[in-house]
Write an enzyme that holds these catalytic residues in place. Structure first.
Site, PDB file in Angstrom:
ATOM      1  N   SER A 215       0.814  -1.219   0.000  1.00  0.00           N
ATOM      2  CA  SER A 215       0.000   0.000   0.000  1.00  0.00           C
ATOM      3  C   SER A 215       0.846   1.268   0.000  1.00  0.00           C
ATOM      4  CB  SER A 215      -0.960  -0.005   1.195  1.00  0.00           C
ATOM      5  OG  SER A 215      -0.249  -0.156   2.411  1.00  0.00           O
TER       6      SER A 215
ATOM      7  N   LYS B 128       9.066   0.099   8.681  1.00  0.00           N
ATOM      8  CA  LYS B 128       8.996   0.498  10.091  1.00  0.00           C
ATOM      9  C   LYS B 128       9.090  -0.745  10.968  1.00  0.00           C
ATOM     10  CE  LYS B 128       6.342   4.673   9.069  1.00  0.00           C
ATOM     11  NZ  LYS B 128       5.056   5.411   9.238  1.00  0.00           N
TER      12      LYS B 128
ATOM     13  N   SER C 160       1.430   8.834   8.103  1.00  0.00           N
ATOM     14  CA  SER C 160       1.132   8.840   6.662  1.00  0.00           C
ATOM     15  C   SER C 160       0.433   7.565   6.218  1.00  0.00           C
ATOM     16  CB  SER C 160       2.436   9.013   5.867  1.00  0.00           C
ATOM     17  OG  SER C 160       3.434   8.116   6.341  1.00  0.00           O
TER      18      SER C 160
ATOM     19  N   ALA D 245      -1.304   5.282   3.744  1.00  0.00           N
ATOM     20  CA  ALA D 245      -1.290   5.215   2.284  1.00  0.00           C
ATOM     21  C   ALA D 245      -2.646   5.577   1.693  1.00  0.00           C
ATOM     22  CB  ALA D 245      -0.887   3.806   1.845  1.00  0.00           C
TER      23      ALA D 245
ATOM     24  N   LYS E 254       6.460   2.566  17.519  1.00  0.00           N
ATOM     25  CA  LYS E 254       5.054   2.964  17.686  1.00  0.00           C
ATOM     26  C   LYS E 254       4.108   1.846  17.270  1.00  0.00           C
ATOM     27  CE  LYS E 254       4.446   3.571  13.132  1.00  0.00           C
ATOM     28  NZ  LYS E 254       3.475   2.879  12.262  1.00  0.00           N
TER      29      LYS E 254
ATOM     30  N   ASP F 223       3.585   9.951  14.303  1.00  0.00           N
ATOM     31  CA  ASP F 223       3.309   8.606  13.807  1.00  0.00           C
ATOM     32  C   ASP F 223       2.552   7.785  14.839  1.00  0.00           C
ATOM     33  OD1 ASP F 223       3.370   6.714  11.830  1.00  0.00           O
ATOM     34  OD2 ASP F 223       5.530   6.414  11.846  1.00  0.00           O
TER      35      ASP F 223
ATOM     36  N   SER G  29      -4.805   1.637  10.242  1.00  0.00           N
ATOM     37  CA  SER G  29      -3.588   1.017  10.766  1.00  0.00           C
ATOM     38  C   SER G  29      -3.766  -0.488  10.921  1.00  0.00           C
ATOM     39  CB  SER G  29      -3.233   1.629  12.126  1.00  0.00           C
ATOM     40  OG  SER G  29      -2.279   0.829  12.795  1.00  0.00           O
TER      41      SER G  29
ATOM     42  N   GLU H  89       3.618  -5.307  10.974  1.00  0.00           N
ATOM     43  CA  GLU H  89       4.988  -5.142  11.462  1.00  0.00           C
ATOM     44  C   GLU H  89       5.082  -5.209  12.984  1.00  0.00           C
ATOM     45  OE1 GLU H  89       7.762  -5.130   9.883  1.00  0.00           O
ATOM     46  OE2 GLU H  89       7.782  -3.862   8.106  1.00  0.00           O
TER      47      GLU H  89
END
Length: 332
Positions: free
Chosen positions: A11, A106, A139, A141, A192, A245, A255, A282
């Site tokens: 994405s 990330k 940010s 996508a 995060k 973030d 998210s 992640e």
């Protein structure tokens, strides 16, 4: 006009490829999935990741690694952390000239505890490495691709790479600041995700705003403690790559990390939640890395420890919340 190869067709890589193409650059995307490559070239879409987005018609895609490598001298590495070393090594084996690497991953590597820029640096021979940087910040996508105002940070050990990244990506809906603290920006983006999974759990259980605010605040404290121990500037965590973030990832159903946590809080198993999402999360891998890294560095990270127990030791989410609330009395 600059030629850029985007490695990865997820994405965020797709959204940033669209930004680059709209900024007038020549963009080639590389991916392993031939169906996704064909879809992008024929329909100018990537519906698996950005269901309703129509992409710039000038973006082309390929599954040919050699073609992707030869196309450009600047590479956007938009791959999951766990795939970064493998793909970077494959790239290195075919390089004949210097390349600049900008990554948007990330995470922290399991086992080595290395940041993504370190993984790339390990994998690319010095004679082919013109510099490594990161683009990170709040940010989604899904918002970038439809030109919602977004602000991020570009960082590198080489200020020229940070400035190059800023120049390539910045436009009237994507604002890019440079930041000299590569360690802090990378750690902020990775750590995060742990707090975002925990935040999703809190929301899924049905706890209120008080609990959510406390989790993000104490989560930021954990991030800052470990970051400072690893050489980051604590002030970085008050910027886009840190709290910026953190907020966006802990409060949005865009998210993946928050969504996974929400499903766990609702009572789903991790296997069930991941099968429904069908995407890389992640935060799972980062939690595993950071749990062990924090112990090695003797850094107190109670939220990370609690989440590790939920993800890898099958402890119930409510039991972990109870344990967190009943910890020994401390000053803030």
């Amino acid at each position: 006009m600059t030629k850029i190869t985007v490695f990865g067709m997820g994405s965020f890589g797709t959204a940033l490829a669209n930004v680059l193409a709209e900024n007038g650059h020549d963009v080639l995307m590389w991916g392993k999935n031939q169906d996704a490559v064909d879809e992008l070239n024929t329909c100018h879409t990537n519906k698996k990741y950005l269901k309703y987005a129509k992409l710039d018609v000038n973006i082309i895609a390929t599954s040919d690694m050699t073609k992707a490598i030869q196309f450009a001298d600047i590479y956007l590495m938009a791959l999951p952390t766990k795939a970064m070393r493998e793909v970077a090594t494959q790239i290195n084996d075919k390089l004949t000239s210097k390349k600049t690497f900008i990554h948007v991953a990330k995470g922290i590597e399991n086992g080595t505890f290395k940041r993504v820029s370190e993984m790339i640096e390990d994998s690319i021979s010095p004679e082919y490495n013109a510099g490594i940087g990161v683009l990170s910040g709040p940010s989604h996508a899904e918002e970038v691709v439809v030109k919602q105002p977004t602000t991020v940070a570009a960082s590198s050990k080489d200020k020229n790479v940070s400035k190059l990244t800023q120049d390539l990506f910045m436009n009237d809906y994507l604002r890019v600041y440079t930041n000299d603290d590569l360690i802090g920006v990378e750690l902020g983006g990775a750590l995060k995700n742990i707090i975002a999974v925990a935040s999703g759990i809190v929301a899924g259980i049905g706890y209120g705003d008080n609990a959510k605010a406390a989790l993000m605040t104490r989560g930021l404290a954990e991030i800052s403690r470990l970051g400072e121990k690893l050489g980051a500037d604590p002030m970085t965590f008050l910027g886009l790559g840190g709290i910026g973030d953190l907020i966006v990832t802990c409060t949005s159903t865009h998210s993946r990390n928050f969504t996974l946590g929400y499903k766990l809080g609702q009572g789903e198993s991790m296997d069930q939640a991941l099968s429904e999402m069908n995407m890389v999360v992640e935060g799972i891998y980062t939690t595993k890395s950071v749990y062990h890294l924090a112990k090695e560095k003797n850094v107190d990270m109670p939220i990370t420890n609690a989440l590790y127990r939920v993800l890898f030791e099958n402890i119930s989410v409510k039991e972990c919340v109870k344990d967190l609330m009943e910890r020994d009395k401390k000053s803030e």
